[in-house]
Write a protein that holds these residues in place. Structure first.
Motif, short mmCIF file in Angstrom:
data_model
loop_
_atom_site.label_atom_id
_atom_site.label_comp_id
_atom_site.label_asym_id
_atom_site.label_seq_id
_atom_site.Cartn_x
_atom_site.Cartn_y
_atom_site.Cartn_z
N UNK A 377 4.91 14.76 4.25
CA UNK A 377 6.07 14.75 3.36
C UNK A 377 6.76 13.39 3.40
N UNK A 378 6.84 12.81 4.59
CA UNK A 378 7.47 11.49 4.73
C UNK A 378 6.67 10.42 4.00
N UNK A 379 5.34 10.45 4.13
CA UNK A 379 4.49 9.50 3.42
C UNK A 379 4.68 9.60 1.91
N UNK A 380 4.68 10.83 1.42
CA UNK A 380 4.81 11.05 -0.02
C UNK A 380 6.18 10.69 -0.54
N UNK A 381 7.17 10.67 0.32
CA UNK A 381 8.53 10.31 -0.08
C UNK A 381 8.74 8.80 -0.09
N UNK A 382 8.40 8.13 1.02
CA UNK A 382 8.76 6.73 1.14
C UNK A 382 7.83 5.80 0.35
N UNK A 383 6.54 6.17 0.22
CA UNK A 383 5.57 5.26 -0.39
C UNK A 383 5.91 4.91 -1.83
N UNK A 384 6.16 5.89 -2.73
CA UNK A 384 6.51 5.51 -4.11
C UNK A 384 7.86 4.82 -4.20
N UNK A 385 8.80 5.19 -3.33
CA UNK A 385 10.11 4.52 -3.32
C UNK A 385 9.95 3.05 -2.96
N UNK A 386 9.14 2.78 -1.97
CA UNK A 386 8.92 1.39 -1.54
C UNK A 386 8.28 0.57 -2.67
N UNK A 387 7.30 1.15 -3.34
CA UNK A 387 6.57 0.42 -4.38
C UNK A 387 7.40 0.19 -5.64
N UNK A 388 8.52 0.87 -5.77
CA UNK A 388 9.41 0.57 -6.88
C UNK A 388 10.04 -0.81 -6.73
N UNK A 389 10.19 -1.25 -5.49
CA UNK A 389 10.87 -2.52 -5.23
C UNK A 389 9.93 -3.63 -4.77
N UNK A 390 8.77 -3.24 -4.21
CA UNK A 390 7.91 -4.25 -3.60
C UNK A 390 6.47 -4.14 -4.10
N UNK A 391 5.78 -5.27 -4.11
CA UNK A 391 4.38 -5.30 -4.52
C UNK A 391 3.47 -4.67 -3.46
N UNK A 392 3.79 -4.92 -2.18
CA UNK A 392 2.92 -4.52 -1.09
C UNK A 392 3.72 -3.72 -0.06
N UNK A 393 2.98 -2.98 0.78
CA UNK A 393 3.59 -2.41 1.96
C UNK A 393 3.93 -3.50 2.94
N UNK A 394 4.80 -3.25 3.91
CA UNK A 394 5.21 -4.31 4.84
C UNK A 394 4.05 -4.89 5.64
N UNK A 395 3.15 -4.03 6.12
CA UNK A 395 2.02 -4.55 6.91
C UNK A 395 0.99 -5.18 5.99
N UNK A 396 0.78 -4.60 4.82
CA UNK A 396 -0.16 -5.19 3.85
C UNK A 396 0.29 -6.60 3.47
N UNK A 397 1.59 -6.79 3.32
CA UNK A 397 2.12 -8.11 2.96
C UNK A 397 1.83 -9.13 4.07
N UNK A 398 2.07 -8.73 5.32
CA UNK A 398 1.77 -9.63 6.45
C UNK A 398 0.28 -9.94 6.48
N UNK A 399 -0.54 -8.91 6.33
CA UNK A 399 -2.00 -9.07 6.39
C UNK A 399 -2.48 -10.05 5.33
#
Length: 417
Positions: A377-399
């Motif tokens: 439930x947490x994954x399904x909640x935060x993931x689309x919210x994050x992608x509304x503002x950012x191109x990448x996930x935080x670790x993906x961006x570092x990678x």
């Protein structure tokens, strides 16, 4: 930077299912002693609910989600190489840079969070699989099944040795040496109630420094064991993923009915023997040697069709219900797969290890799946919210930024959003 339109939604959705599904097995390794992963008699309870939870996870998920993850990694590797070459770069050099950074992330993950890291293994095996990128799909499939065959021989050896040890120790003419050997073998398999399990529980309920120090001390054995028992398995599934991408399977390019038929055939091949192995283990009272063989060795050939079946079923869902809002959320989880994978490790170790809430070994096997549901439930909640503002996930961006040796733009502009 690859624009969002260049992504393959079907692969994102499949990766989302995979990163969520892999937690159904990893939760046991986070919360219970390592031996409990395969044998509920070792730890975690043997109530009807616990046995059903073990059987369902063994038949449907054990090894299949990791195999699916490996297939998708192989496919993604080809995509990265193709995109680099389309922009005038060197595909192999781009993938090598990404693998190097991923390897370092994996080692940090192992030392600082969880012993079950697969990222370092993926980085190394991916470098080998990369050498096969130019091969035709049928060649990739043949190499994959060759790798599977050799892997099966490797995992059969300890399973057969365990059964021979059992016979030697129980035979009327058994010598003291054979009994000692069998006892040591059972200890190596983490027999129920063994001192090794008690030692592990004490360690995991201890300090961060104690856990990290133990892992650092055993890092060579961890690496060698991982490569010995997981390398060819992972390599084979990566090659299958590459072949499936080239054949249009993983892009969602097949008709929905063809995905459905593939899934049905694969499950019909793989499910009956897996159910038989589960019944065998349960009927034995989860005898250590029997259960070890069923989980570690004899189930492997049937994991292959079931992994492909899961991929086909997920892609059937992706094609059949492409406009679903729920699938869009799962696709967002897949786009942030690395962040979700590492974030899950952080959450679970904080919940179960001694440096956090210290619940290691205190929650039953069946009850742990309530935790899985909460994390989903947490994954399904935060993931689309994050992608509304950012191109990448935080670790993906570092990678990506470190691999490309430049700071990639992370926040979406108003136009991009």
């Amino acid at each position: 930077m690859i624009p969002a339109s260049a992504r393959t939604p079907a692969i994102d959705i499949a990766r989302g299912f995979a990163v969520m599904g892999i937690l159904t097995m990893n939760i046991i390794a986070f919360a219970l002693p390592e031996a409990a992963y395969g044998n509920p008699r070792a730890w975690g309870g043997t109530s009807v609910a616990d046995i059903v939870a073990w059987a369902v996870s063994f038949v449907l998920f054990d090894g299949k989600m990791r195999g699916l993850f490996s297939m998708l990694f192989g496919a993604s590797m080809l995509i990265v190489m193709d995109r680099a070459e389309m922009t005038g770069g060197d595909g192999r050099k781009a993938q090598a840079a990404r693998a190097t950074v991923l390897f370092l992330i994996g080692i940090a993950h192992y030392l600082l969070l969880w012993w079950g890291d697969i990222l370092a293994l993926y980085a190394v095996v991916g470098m080998i699989a990369m050498l096969c990128a130019g091969k035709q799909p049928i060649e990739l499939v043949k190499l994959a099944f060759l790798a599977f065959a050799v892997h099966f021989v490797i995992v059969m050896i300890p399973a057969i040795a365990a059964h021979h040890g059992h016979y030697a120790a129980s035979h009327p003419g058994a010598t003291h040496a054979s009994i000692t050997h069998y006892s040591a073998l059972l200890e190596g398999l983490s027999a129920p109630g063994s001192p090794s399990i008690a030692e592990e529980v004490t360690r995991m309920r201890g300090s961060f420094a104690g856990i990290a120090g133990y892992k650092l001390e055993h890092i060579v054995g961890w690496a060698l064991g991982g490569f010995q028992y997981l390398m060819l398995d992972t390599f084979g599934f990566m090659l299958l993923g590459m072949a499936m991408l080239k054949g249009g399977f993983l892009t969602g390019g097949w008709p929905a009915q063809q995905y459905w038929q593939t899934a049905r055939h694969c499950f019909l091949i793989g499910l009956p023997p897996m159910i038989g192995l589960a019944i065998w283990a349960i009927a034995s009272g989860f005898d250590t040697v029997t259960t070890f063989g069923a989980v570690f060795a004899w189930s492997f050939p049937f994991r292959i069709p079931l992994t492909v079946g899961w991929a086909a079923l997920i892609l059937w869902i992706a094609v059949r219900y492409s406009a679903s809002a729920g699938l869009a959320r799962i696709g967002a989880v897949g786009r942030l797969a690395l962040s979700n994978y590492l974030g899950t490790s952080l959450l679970m170790t904080a919940l179960f290890y001694g440096w956090g809430l210290g619940l290691f070994g205190m929650v039953g096997r069946a009850e742990l799946y309530a935790v899985v549901g909460a994390v989903w439930a947490l994954m399904l909640l935060w993931s689309p919210l994050w992608l509304r503002a950012f191109h990448f996930g935080p670790v993906e961006w570092v990678w990506r930024s470190v691999a490309q040796r430049r700071m990639l733009p992370m926040r979406r502009t108003a136009e991009a959003a």
